[in-house]
Design an enzyme around this catalytic site. Structure first.
Site, PDB file in Angstrom:
ATOM      1  N   LYS A 112       0.916  -1.275  -0.004  1.00 29.73           N
ATOM      2  CA  LYS A 112      -0.108   0.036  -0.038  1.00 29.73           C
ATOM      3  C   LYS A 112       1.031   1.317   0.084  1.00 29.73           C
ATOM      4  CE  LYS A 112      -4.190  -2.084   0.690  1.00 29.73           C
ATOM      5  NZ  LYS A 112      -3.727  -3.676   0.716  1.00 29.73           N
TER       6      LYS A 112
HETATM    7  C1  PLP Z   1      -4.206  -4.729   0.020  1.00 26.91           C
HETATM    8  C2  PLP Z   1      -3.434  -6.145  -0.004  1.00 26.91           C
HETATM    9  C3  PLP Z   1      -3.534  -6.979  -1.122  1.00 26.91           C
HETATM   10  C4  PLP Z   1      -4.525  -6.993  -2.044  1.00 26.91           C
HETATM   11  O1  PLP Z   1      -4.142  -5.893  -2.781  1.00 26.91           O
HETATM   12  P1  PLP Z   1      -5.642  -5.412  -3.765  1.00 26.91           P
HETATM   13  O2  PLP Z   1      -5.038  -4.369  -4.563  1.00 26.91           O
HETATM   14  O3  PLP Z   1      -6.608  -5.279  -3.073  1.00 26.91           O
HETATM   15  O4  PLP Z   1      -6.057  -6.558  -4.823  1.00 26.91           O
HETATM   16  C5  PLP Z   1      -2.610  -8.145  -0.918  1.00 26.91           C
HETATM   17  N1  PLP Z   1      -1.452  -8.219   0.092  1.00 26.91           N
HETATM   18  C6  PLP Z   1      -1.566  -7.287   0.963  1.00 26.91           C
HETATM   19  C7  PLP Z   1      -0.332  -7.477   1.835  1.00 26.91           C
HETATM   20  C8  PLP Z   1      -2.272  -6.341   1.060  1.00 26.91           C
HETATM   21  O5  PLP Z   1      -2.239  -5.141   1.939  1.00 26.91           O
END
Ligand code: PLP
Length: 496
Positions: A112
């Site tokens: 993120k």
């Molecule tokens: C948010 C997240 C995901 C999923 O990603 P999306 O873009 O929502 O599909 C996968 N792994 C981690 C560690 C995340 O924080």
């Protein structure tokens, strides 16, 4: 070429990139999509020589066409700096016959950070460009990862405040500690006595509350969103796929023009959609491999053409993928419907009303770029153990879902295309599950003790993010009931 944005649900009006970032969501409830996906206009041999920041500029300028070169470069340089613990920002690690693209070297050790470290700068720049005088108040409900990453991004960014609501009893100890120790004069963390859905529902209600909007405006504030449906989060995510490809060319692992596969552990479909956009831009991608955990709505969708959320929500060891409504899938639906916003709106309406929708055969035929599969809890843990045993490389639970699905893909297809696996979190963010997968005795040990053990076992230094919160003072202790969230917001903003 100027790229404009329109809604996936029919509102014909187009807006500039900066307006789309400020608004977050279209008024008709649809998501903003570019009217056309621009082509990468720099040759690969040049990209192969570029830094992450330079690559980011070449990719993002194609989408955010109303930002000046100076504005965009400022945003990029303020985002991808020493907050990341490696100069490469997104390094590749070769292990177990694949390339792991490590997207967890930012402030909160999850992917993120890749988008949320630049979103605040894009948003404040967009506010200036559009003569917004109000201070921007970011409201976020979080189940753990997004809230912390958003705060880390917005902390002390002039012209903004950020308020994060999290379920007091619904996050991991490390996640809670990460949040309540957050520094920054403009950050506010509020625990709520309900669950994540309660927080999310109350936040959405505040966004649509016209009376509250007027009160805020009078006090010089307006709300905005750091949620993954904001186009300002999607565009920065395209960058690292281009960068990964260029890095493989630079390292002589692939030839310019050779195809790669991309595997993405998927929840809200934002990360994999960015890879799909990269392919549409001209990046030589063969298959987009969509990996799910036991909440395998997407696997079923790719197989049958029916998206059906009517099922039990399963709590797994990869909680950031525990999701039954993948919001960003709407952008793919819009595209495979040939840009037919009416059709897209109809399908989304059917999802809201009846909990499912089915796409046409024509649309389904356009999903050939994708391969979907899933891993059970058992398979996920086994994958962590196996990769550690074979390659002495520790991956987190989310990345393990992706690696396990990649194994299934190879068995299914015998495809030997070089493959990049998106590695979305540091194993130190989900230490307990990782240590359990590695067969450690975790009884009675707290997450920090387990992190020390993991460090000793793997030889990987404890990330600064974990070290910092171990002894950091708690700065936030506000807890409210969900119905009192608007009151908490007004308190924080000094509105009576
Ligand atoms: C948010 C997240 C995901 C999923 O990603 P999306 O873009 O929502 O599909 C996968 N792994 C981690 C560690 C995340 O924080």
């Amino acid at each position: 070429m100027q790229v404009l944005y329109k809604s996936t649900r029919g509102k014909e009006e187009t807006v500039t990139a900066s307006m789309a970032i400020l608004k977050g969501l279209s008024e008709d409830g649809g998501l903003f999509v570019p009217t056309e996906i621009p082509k990468l206009d720099v040759p690969m041999d040049e990209l192969a020589k570029m830094s992450y920041q330079e690559t980011a500029y070449e990719v993002m300028k194609c989408f955010l066409t109303d930002f000046t070169e100076e504005e965009l470069k400022n945003c990029i340089n303020n985002a991808y700096d020493e907050k990341f613990d490696t100069k490469e920002i997104a390094p590749l690690h070769e292990a177990d016959g694949a390339y792991f693209l490590e997207l967890y070297h930012g402030a909160t050790i999850a992917f993120k950070d890749m988008a949320l470290s630049i979103l605040p700068h894009l948003m404040t720049t967009a506010a200036k460009k559009n003569q917004v005088k109000n201070e921007i108040v970011i409201l976020t409900a979080t189940s753990g990862d997004t809230g912390k990453a958003a705060m880390a991004g917005f902390a002390d960014v002039p012209g903004t405040k950020i308020i994060v609501f999290y379920p007091k009893h619904g996050v991991s100890p490390i996640q809670e500690k990460q949040m309540v120790t957050q520094k920054g004069n403009n950050t506010y963390v509020v625990g709520i006595t309900g669950n994540f859905d309660d927080a999310q529902t109350a936040v959405k209600k505040m966004f649509n509350d016209k009376e509250l909007e007027a009160e805020l405006d009078a006090a010089g504030y307006q709300f905005s969103s750091a949620n993954s449906i904001n186009i300002g989060r999607l565009v920065p995510q395209i960058v690292y796929y281009v960068y990964a490809y260029a890095s493989l060319v630079r390292q002589g692992k692939i030839k310019d023009g050779q195809e790669i596969n991309v595997v993405v552990p998927t929840g809200n479909f934002g990360n994999i959609l960015a890879a799909y956009y990269a392919k549409q831009m001209g990046l030589p991608v063969h298959k987009l491999i969509c990996a799910s955990n036991d909440n395998k709505v997407l696997y079923d969708f790719f197989r049958t053409g029916t998206y059906d959320r009517k099922r039990d929500f399963i709590l797994t060891t990869s909680p950031s993928m525990d999701i039954l409504i993948s919001s960003n899938l709407e952008r793919l639906i819009y595209r495979i419907a040939g840009g037919d916003a009416k059709k897209c709106a109809e399908l989304m309406q059917s999802l809201t009303a009846g909990g499912e929708y089915t796409i046409t055969e024509d649309m389904k035929a356009q999903l050939a770029d994708f391969y979907g599969n899933y891993c059970t809890e058992d398979e996920t843990a086994k994958t962590i153990a196996e990769i550690f045993k074979d390659s002495h490389y520790v991956i987190d639970t989310h990345t393990a879902v992706a690696a396990g699905v990649y194994d299934k893909y190879v068995k299914d297809t015998n495809d030997t295309t070089p493959t990049v696996i998106a590695s979305t979190a540091s194993p130190y963010k989900f230490t307990r599950s990782v240590m359990e997968a590695l067969g450690a005795d975790t009884d009675g040990k707290d997450d920090f003790a387990l992190a020390d053990e993991l460090s000793a076992l793997s030889g990987v230094k404890l990330p600064q993010a974990v070290e910092t919160i171990r002894t950091a003072p708690v700065l936030h202790n506000r807890v409210v009931d969900a119905p009192d969230m608007p009151k908490a917001v007004k308190d924080i903003l000094g509105i009576r």
